[in-house]
Design an enzyme around this catalytic site. Sequence first.
Site, PDB file in Angstrom:
ATOM      1  N   HIS A 308       0.796  -1.215  -0.025  1.00 23.03           N
ATOM      2  CA  HIS A 308       0.255   0.030   0.025  1.00 23.03           C
ATOM      3  C   HIS A 308       0.814   1.252   0.146  1.00 23.03           C
ATOM      4  O   HIS A 308       1.997   1.271   0.694  1.00 23.03           O
ATOM      5  CB  HIS A 308      -0.717   0.116   1.160  1.00 23.03           C
ATOM      6  CG  HIS A 308      -1.984   1.074   1.107  1.00 23.03           C
ATOM      7  ND1 HIS A 308      -2.082   2.434   1.363  1.00 23.03           N
ATOM      8  CD2 HIS A 308      -3.372   0.848   0.740  1.00 23.03           C
ATOM      9  CE1 HIS A 308      -3.107   2.849   1.143  1.00 23.03           C
ATOM     10  NE2 HIS A 308      -3.927   2.041   0.861  1.00 23.03           N
ATOM     11  N   ASP A 367      -8.110  -5.150   0.130  1.00 16.40           N
ATOM     12  CA  ASP A 367      -8.489  -6.117  -0.907  1.00 16.40           C
ATOM     13  C   ASP A 367      -8.103  -7.642  -0.726  1.00 16.40           C
ATOM     14  O   ASP A 367      -8.612  -8.396  -1.484  1.00 16.40           O
ATOM     15  CB  ASP A 367      -8.027  -5.705  -2.308  1.00 16.40           C
ATOM     16  CG  ASP A 367      -8.500  -4.204  -2.644  1.00 16.40           C
ATOM     17  OD1 ASP A 367      -7.658  -3.398  -2.769  1.00 16.40           O
ATOM     18  OD2 ASP A 367      -9.742  -4.203  -2.588  1.00 16.40           O
TER      19      ASP A 367
END
Length: 432
Positions: A308, A367
């Site tokens: 991320h 996700d």
Amino acid sequence: MSDHTVTISDSASGKSVECPVYKGTYGAPVFAIKDVPGELGMFTLDPGFAATASCRSAITYLDGEHGILLHRGYPIEQLAEHSTYLEVCYLLLHGELPTREEFEAYERSVEEVAHVHEHINRFYQGYRYDAHPMSMMVGVLGAMASYHHHNLDIWDPENRELTCRRIIGKMPAIAAKCYRYLQGLPFTYTDPTRHHVENFMQMMFSRPNVEYQADPKAVRALDLMMILHADHEQNASTSTVRLAGSAESSPYAAVAAGAATLWGKAHGGANEAVLHMLYEIGDKKNIEKFVARAKDKDDNFRLMGFGHRVYKNYDPRATIIRQACHDVVDNMASSDEPWLFETAMALEEIALKDEYFIERKLYPNVDFYSGIILKALGIPLSMYTVMFAVSRAAGWIAQWKELMEDPEFRIGRPRQLYVGPEKRDYVPIDQR
Ligand code: SDX
């Protein structure tokens, strides 16, 4: 107000400029660089905007080092446990949690505008029977601009508030039509007797001539997923909505652009890509091979659902979803492939012990596990990013509203470092 400055000096020219430093409620302070071009004759270069704050915002705060996510100051863990998606929508847009009366009035006002013009149904017919539903979502959202263009003065606060309600209200119906078009089912209509997320599930899953009975566990699981995906400060799709909004584009067109950006597998498309990856891995014995591929610079394979830009610790949303996976997968009959969750947990365990991932602070993101819950809810793989878009529409439109009300509002127009050819004269084709 600024209480001190950062000095930028150019050793070549000996010039320097004082840049005012601003501190926020939390997080790293920023220094404003608007005087740098005028004083130093230079621009800053920041590919991917990794070191650039694009705006002041009071909506969401992320602390990447400590895995913290706040919406208007409320920790995501508390909102996940106590709130609902529609209440989080209210919070993102109005800045405060509603009283019971305020929430009930808001819920009615969203339901009043949740229906979609019947002519919108015609847009779906133009798509192939097996089109990716995100292509429908992007197209239909853009088409929405033609239905509300005539009375849309984006500088009128009441118009903005109505637009925010319309987008939050209509997204479930638009998404449900994507799903039903793919399934060859007749389109459904909003049911004002049901709460927002249950209504969404009814529009998705009801069958003609059969009273839809919602499973409370499934409704709660989807509501939780939608809370966790509602907003995430200046991510790629939100930044797209802001840039489009800064040009005074239709907010529907700006949200369509945000959906187009979210579709990328490096962003919101990752939830679908994680499942494709888990199916490709198949048995847990293959995990090491895929982890090796993710580390191989000559292989463009990346571990989907890992890493991320901001979180260099666990994504707090992944932690919450991981726990919810245990509850949903055990309790939902539709989880016909429980090995998926086991393989995901084994992959997480192996990756988090691998020096490559540790060194780069690559952790599971929102996700990584979300697809497993969506699958357990009976939602097809191609619809995963559509579900993300329905939820994130609240963040997109809240950030758009904040942009339009920002005293520093101006069109976004980044500069560049030109590295192309020097000036040269045109050469007629016969002399080339
Ligand atoms: C979302 O921004 C948001 O807030 C997004 C989001 C939201 O709610 O809006 O949180 C939603 O988009 C989550 C992210 C979903 N995407 C994925 O899961 C796709 C896989 N992840 C990667 O593509 C990547 O981690 C990104 C895109 C998420 C972040 O990319 P960055 O910040 O540009 O990181 P990078 O490419 O600079 O990587 C740094 C290093 C590189 O190695 P080196 O060159 O230093 O040797 O880490 C490596 C990368 O190769 N790396 C990975 C990896 N992610 C980064 N290696 C293998 N697998 C990965 N997933």
